[in-house]
Design a protein around this motif. Sequence first.
Motif, PDB file in Angstrom:
ATOM      1  N   THR A  97      12.586  13.770  -6.884  1.00 33.33           N
ATOM      2  CA  THR A  97      11.574  14.730  -6.440  1.00 33.33           C
ATOM      3  C   THR A  97      10.616  15.055  -7.573  1.00 33.33           C
ATOM      4  O   THR A  97       9.393  15.083  -7.395  1.00 33.33           O
ATOM      5  N   VAL A 101       6.258  14.845  -8.098  1.00 38.17           N
ATOM      6  CA  VAL A 101       5.335  15.980  -8.266  1.00 38.17           C
ATOM      7  C   VAL A 101       4.793  16.084  -9.691  1.00 38.17           C
ATOM      8  O   VAL A 101       3.767  16.734  -9.903  1.00 38.17           O
ATOM      9  N   ALA A 195       0.711  20.045   6.172  1.00 37.64           N
ATOM     10  CA  ALA A 195       1.121  18.636   6.221  1.00 37.64           C
ATOM     11  C   ALA A 195       0.652  17.978   7.518  1.00 37.64           C
ATOM     12  O   ALA A 195       0.205  16.824   7.522  1.00 37.64           O
ATOM     13  N   MET A 207      -1.985  18.231  -3.655  1.00 39.15           N
ATOM     14  CA  MET A 207      -1.196  18.334  -2.432  1.00 39.15           C
ATOM     15  C   MET A 207      -1.369  17.095  -1.554  1.00 39.15           C
ATOM     16  O   MET A 207      -0.408  16.577  -0.983  1.00 39.15           O
ATOM     17  N   LEU A 210       0.667  14.213  -2.875  1.00 41.58           N
ATOM     18  CA  LEU A 210       2.111  14.287  -2.667  1.00 41.58           C
ATOM     19  C   LEU A 210       2.528  13.751  -1.309  1.00 41.58           C
ATOM     20  O   LEU A 210       3.673  13.346  -1.119  1.00 41.58           O
ATOM     21  N   LEU A 211       1.599  13.750  -0.350  1.00 43.89           N
ATOM     22  CA  LEU A 211       1.907  13.255   0.994  1.00 43.89           C
ATOM     23  C   LEU A 211       1.549  11.785   1.166  1.00 43.89           C
ATOM     24  O   LEU A 211       1.820  11.196   2.212  1.00 43.89           O
ATOM     25  N   SER A 219       6.969   8.760  -1.313  1.00 39.54           N
ATOM     26  CA  SER A 219       6.211   9.993  -1.078  1.00 39.54           C
ATOM     27  C   SER A 219       7.202  11.075  -0.675  1.00 39.54           C
ATOM     28  O   SER A 219       8.363  10.805  -0.365  1.00 39.54           O
ATOM     29  N   LEU A 220       6.747  12.310  -0.680  1.00 43.70           N
ATOM     30  CA  LEU A 220       7.568  13.401  -0.175  1.00 43.70           C
ATOM     31  C   LEU A 220       7.582  13.361   1.346  1.00 43.70           C
ATOM     32  O   LEU A 220       6.552  13.084   1.976  1.00 43.70           O
ATOM     33  N   GLN A 222       7.736  15.397   4.949  1.00 37.73           N
ATOM     34  CA  GLN A 222       7.078  16.646   5.297  1.00 37.73           C
ATOM     35  C   GLN A 222       7.965  17.836   4.946  1.00 37.73           C
ATOM     36  O   GLN A 222       7.477  18.864   4.459  1.00 37.73           O
ATOM     37  N   PHE A 225       7.879  18.293   1.242  1.00 38.45           N
ATOM     38  CA  PHE A 225       6.579  18.878   0.913  1.00 38.45           C
ATOM     39  C   PHE A 225       6.584  20.370   1.208  1.00 38.45           C
ATOM     40  O   PHE A 225       6.109  21.183   0.401  1.00 38.45           O
TER      41      PHE A 225
END
Length: 401
Positions: A97, A101, A195, A207, A210-211, A219-220, A222, A225
């Motif tokens: 994680t 980020v 998101a 932001m 990150l998606l 990727s993260l 949802q 996120f």
Amino acid sequence: MAPRIDVYDPSVYERGGIPFAQLTWLRENSPVHWHPDPEGPGFWAVTRYADVVAVSRAPEVFSSQRRSALLNELTPEGLATNQMIMLSQDPPLHTRTRSLVNRGFTPRMIARLEDRIRAICHEMVDRVIEQGGADFVRDLAAPLPLHVICELMGAPDADRDDIFTWSNQAIGADDPEYAGADGASALFGYAMELAARHQSEPLDGIMGALLEETAEGRSLTQAEFGMFVVLLAVAGNETTRNAASGGMLAFARHPAQWRRLLADRSLLETMPDEIVRWVTPVNAFRRTATRDTEIGGHPIAANDKVIVFYAAANRDPEAFDDPDVFDVSRPPGTHVGFGGGGPHFCLGSHLARLELRVLFETLLDRTPDIALSAEPRRLRSSFVNGIKEMPVTFTPGPRRG
């Protein structure tokens, strides 16, 4: 004679701030101290700098994930939710994680925000400068990180008040003013809306990145996120706000340091770290022993609750010269106000330093005689060293042209 020891009760902190007399006694006489816990069997209070750092840097022995990093006990459902937040994860999950980020919070990325942060600081001062007074927390400390976090999130200005309220509720569960409302759930729901909107109206900046998938196809999700937004809104907002408020209180109590800054602006480079050391916005975090071990030679059993007190470590004379002196020229880098090192070192440390430097530079320029006009009102929390209200006065001046 030993004082009565209770460094867990949030009302202790509401009445007088961090109980340094108790923490000092513990650090000198019982640095790994068995402390009663009204919600459980008890915990080890760790107060010595070297021990706090050792615990922080051994996540395989002292887990954030097994029972979360928060001080209080959680229900099984609450624990499962909390373990989705990076704060309450151990490697390798935390490593994955954090690697996603980190890219938005490098010194180079944060440096790009300086002009915008300076503009926000001047806008805040403009709103109060003609009045000759303000509530430092509401008018000067809180809006800056809130503006920055909203811009990082891609949240419109109209949502700032809601995000401010939700973050207060998320961090202030022990304070009657904020208790009873689930700010964390509200923030998570809001993040889910962001998101979802990203699919048709891509979010800008950090932001949005990150998606999106990295070159390695990561990727993260949802949900991840959403939990990161909760962490960002709370940690990135509350901690800097309380560092700024606590810093202003420190200058009020030590006016010679304010005069030093007025005379020598180069001290703005070392000032942020000294504010964070002195204030220690996050007083403590919890860890859980994964096996039988020891701290500073003291035996710790598997599954024991351990709370590391950063505020105590930041006043340890074994680690700092004259630790009870507020000194804006103190060399930075050794305090544990951003964590004790290891995987959970504060992601936003570069941003916090920048915000504090620019905020106080702006106040030096535009309100050089700023002073406390009443005693601060503190947050009822043993977790966060928070100030809710702090009136200040200054000579009225003009808004910018």
